[in-house]
Design a protein around this motif. Structure first.
Motif, PDB file in Angstrom:
ATOM      1  N   ARG A 150      -8.416  -1.728   2.088  1.00  5.27           N
ATOM      2  CA  ARG A 150      -8.265  -1.085   0.687  1.00  5.27           C
ATOM      3  C   ARG A 150      -7.095  -0.600   0.097  1.00  5.27           C
ATOM      4  NH1 ARG A 150     -12.578   1.095   3.746  1.00  5.27           N
ATOM      5  NH2 ARG A 150     -11.414   3.109   3.752  1.00  5.27           N
ATOM      6  N   ILE A 151      -5.877  -0.253   1.021  1.00  5.52           N
ATOM      7  CA  ILE A 151      -4.781   0.146   0.522  1.00  5.52           C
ATOM      8  C   ILE A 151      -4.090  -1.059  -0.154  1.00  5.52           C
ATOM      9  CG2 ILE A 151      -2.515   0.734   1.483  1.00  5.52           C
ATOM     10  CD1 ILE A 151      -4.004   2.663   3.402  1.00  5.52           C
ATOM     11  N   ALA A 165      -3.559   8.109  -2.526  1.00  7.83           N
ATOM     12  CA  ALA A 165      -3.537   8.816  -1.524  1.00  7.83           C
ATOM     13  C   ALA A 165      -1.900   8.547  -0.390  1.00  7.83           C
ATOM     14  CB  ALA A 165      -4.652   9.095  -0.623  1.00  7.83           C
ATOM     15  N   LEU A 166      -1.978   7.550  -0.132  1.00  6.34           N
ATOM     16  CA  LEU A 166      -0.792   7.252   0.466  1.00  6.34           C
ATOM     17  C   LEU A 166       0.506   7.364  -0.305  1.00  6.34           C
ATOM     18  CD1 LEU A 166      -0.179   6.059   3.284  1.00  6.34           C
ATOM     19  CD2 LEU A 166      -0.103   3.833   2.404  1.00  6.34           C
ATOM     20  N   VAL A 206       1.475  -2.585   5.243  1.00  7.98           N
ATOM     21  CA  VAL A 206       0.185  -1.498   5.064  1.00  7.98           C
ATOM     22  C   VAL A 206       0.231  -0.838   6.416  1.00  7.98           C
ATOM     23  CG1 VAL A 206      -2.271  -1.096   4.562  1.00  7.98           C
ATOM     24  CG2 VAL A 206      -0.947  -2.663   3.344  1.00  7.98           C
ATOM     25  N   LEU A 207       0.044  -1.463   7.525  1.00  7.68           N
ATOM     26  CA  LEU A 207      -0.030  -0.724   8.896  1.00  7.68           C
ATOM     27  C   LEU A 207       1.188   0.188   9.148  1.00  7.68           C
ATOM     28  CD1 LEU A 207      -1.653  -3.508  11.025  1.00  7.68           C
ATOM     29  CD2 LEU A 207      -2.912  -1.580  10.090  1.00  7.68           C
ATOM     30  N   ALA A 211       2.928   7.568   7.165  1.00  6.29           N
ATOM     31  CA  ALA A 211       2.163   8.687   6.846  1.00  6.29           C
ATOM     32  C   ALA A 211       1.668   9.769   7.905  1.00  6.29           C
ATOM     33  CB  ALA A 211       0.985   8.173   5.987  1.00  6.29           C
ATOM     34  N   GLY A 212       1.206   9.005   8.802  1.00 10.38           N
ATOM     35  CA  GLY A 212       0.750   9.642  10.377  1.00 10.38           C
ATOM     36  C   GLY A 212       1.867  10.536  10.780  1.00 10.38           C
TER      37      GLY A 212
END
Length: 100
Positions: A21-22, A32-33, A49-50, A56-57
């Motif tokens: 989805r990202i 959101a990212l 993406v990963l 982000a985490g």
């Protein structure tokens, strides 16, 4: 900055689903990212993406740790500290009024 290294990590179906989805530029997950301050290229690879999700985490964990630290400092503050801070705020307000 050191050269990046590659690690093998397990990816769940849920991880794969959000990564897919990202990659869609119009998805709410991508928005959101971006709101978290993590940008991607226009056509990101799965690895990009990963990495963005990991970034982000990491940012969220760092922010949480800082908030925890600030809360611990505030909990250590005693009445004398609170009176000092209140007096300093009053001095700054008074100095600002004199300049006006």
């Amino acid at each position: 900055m050191s050269a990046p290294t590659r690690k093998s990590i397990p990816i769940t179906e849920e991880d794969q689903s959000i990564a897919t989805r990202i990659r869609d530029t119009d998805s709410s997950e991508r928005a959101a990212l971006l709101a978290l301050g993590v940008e991607l290229s226009s056509r990101p690879s799965e690895a990009e993406v990963l990495h963005a999700l990991l970034t982000a985490g990491r940012k969220a964990v760092e922010e949480g740790a800082m908030l925890h630290g600030y809360a611990a400092l505030a909990a250590q503050e005693d009445e004398e500290d609170r009176e000092f801070h209140a007096a300093m705020r009053g001095r700054r307000r008074g100095a600002g009024e004199e300049e006006a």
